[in-house]
Write an enzyme that holds these catalytic residues in place. Structure first.
Site, short mmCIF file in Angstrom:
data_model
loop_
_atom_site.label_atom_id
_atom_site.label_comp_id
_atom_site.label_asym_id
_atom_site.label_seq_id
_atom_site.Cartn_x
_atom_site.Cartn_y
_atom_site.Cartn_z
N HIS A 17 0.84 -1.21 0.00
CA HIS A 17 0.00 0.00 0.00
C HIS A 17 0.88 1.26 0.00
CE1 HIS A 17 -3.08 -2.61 2.33
NE2 HIS A 17 -3.69 -2.32 1.19
N LYS A 41 -17.46 -5.29 6.83
CA LYS A 41 -16.36 -6.25 6.77
C LYS A 41 -15.69 -6.39 8.15
CE LYS A 41 -12.63 -6.69 3.37
NZ LYS A 41 -12.01 -6.03 2.24
N ARG A 90 -2.64 -6.01 -8.33
CA ARG A 90 -1.59 -7.02 -8.19
C ARG A 90 -1.75 -8.03 -9.32
NH1 ARG A 90 -3.24 -7.78 -2.08
NH2 ARG A 90 -5.14 -7.19 -3.16
N SER A 128 -2.88 -7.66 3.12
CA SER A 128 -3.09 -7.50 4.57
C SER A 128 -3.49 -8.83 5.19
CB SER A 128 -4.21 -6.48 4.84
OG SER A 128 -3.89 -5.24 4.29
P1 ADP Z 1 -10.10 -3.03 -0.26
O1 ADP Z 1 -10.92 -3.82 0.74
O2 ADP Z 1 -10.72 -1.70 -0.59
O3 ADP Z 1 -9.69 -3.79 -1.48
P2 ADP Z 1 -7.30 -3.20 0.57
O4 ADP Z 1 -6.64 -2.52 1.74
O5 ADP Z 1 -7.28 -4.67 0.52
O6 ADP Z 1 -8.79 -2.63 0.57
O7 ADP Z 1 -6.69 -2.67 -0.78
C1 ADP Z 1 -6.77 -1.32 -1.17
C2 ADP Z 1 -6.18 -1.18 -2.56
O8 ADP Z 1 -4.79 -1.42 -2.51
C3 ADP Z 1 -6.75 -2.17 -3.60
O9 ADP Z 1 -6.84 -1.52 -4.85
C4 ADP Z 1 -5.71 -3.26 -3.63
O10 ADP Z 1 -5.70 -3.94 -4.87
C5 ADP Z 1 -4.44 -2.44 -3.42
N1 ADP Z 1 -3.37 -3.25 -2.85
C6 ADP Z 1 -3.41 -4.07 -1.77
N2 ADP Z 1 -2.22 -4.66 -1.55
C7 ADP Z 1 -1.39 -4.19 -2.52
C8 ADP Z 1 -0.02 -4.44 -2.87
N3 ADP Z 1 0.74 -5.32 -2.20
N4 ADP Z 1 0.50 -3.78 -3.92
C9 ADP Z 1 -0.27 -2.93 -4.64
N5 ADP Z 1 -1.56 -2.66 -4.38
C10 ADP Z 1 -2.12 -3.28 -3.34
#
Ligand code: ADP
Length: 160
Positions: A17, A41, A90, A128
């Site tokens: 992130h 969630k 990803r 995460s």
């Molecule tokens: P959500 O529940 O909104 O998907 P996340 O925290 O899982 O929340 O992810 C937020 C955004 O960050 C999403 O677009 C996800 O694809 C992106 N994301 C999560 N992990 C990574 C990573 N390792 N590298 C790049 N983007 C990521």
């Protein structure tokens, strides 16, 4: 001024992130990193804890603001005058969900574009939920999350 919103659950924020936030902050004048507070969630960290962890982890990035909202992302964009929603991509497995989200947001407000930033190859496997799983089994995530998150994860999951 080019303003963007990066919405996400961030439960908790990972180096993947942060990589997206850093890259978005170079493309835009200001980036709002926003957690929706009205989502059902199940999360490990409360919204306020997640906001604090992001603030601490990103304190050296000057042009970002960390916030929570009970609004739709497109309505939050209107509030802060953002024209861009940032999301990270990803693997192909992210594509279908992200396409649905972006199309829905476009339907809700045609003036706001979702811009995808490809995950850096070193973080393309990082999530995460994966990080939480590793910590539960006492694995080392120090290279995957900021130290403040590593400490918070251990406290939450291992200090019983
Ligand atoms: P959500 O529940 O909104 O998907 P996340 O925290 O899982 O929340 O992810 C937020 C955004 O960050 C999403 O677009 C996800 O694809 C992106 N994301 C999560 N992990 C990574 C990573 N390792 N590298 C790049 N983007 C990521």
């Amino acid at each position: 001024m080019r303003i963007g919103v990066y919405p996400g659950t961030f439960d908790p924020i990972t180096n993947g992130h942060i990589n997206i936030i850093e890259r978005a902050s170079k493309l835009l004048d200001k980036v709002y990193v926003v957690i929706p507070s009205n989502v059902n969630k199940q999360s490990l960290f409360s919204v306020d804890e997640r906001v604090e962890l992001i603030r601490e982890a990103c304190k050296d990035i000057p042009n970002i603001v960390v916030d929570k909202t009970d609004k739709l992302t497109v309505d939050y964009c209107l509030k802060v005058d953002a024209k861009v929603i940032i999301r990270g991509l990803r693997a192909v497995s992210d594509y279908e969900y992200e396409l649905q989200l972006a199309t829905m947001n476009k339907h809700l407000n045609n003036d706001i574009e979702t811009v995808f930033i490809m995950a850096d190859h070193q973080y393309s496997f990082l999530s995460s939920s994966g990080v939480k799983e590793i910590v539960k089994f006492k694995g080392d995530v120090s290279s995957l999350v900021p130290s403040v998150v590593n400490i918070a994860l251990k406290k939450k999951l291992l200090d019983k």
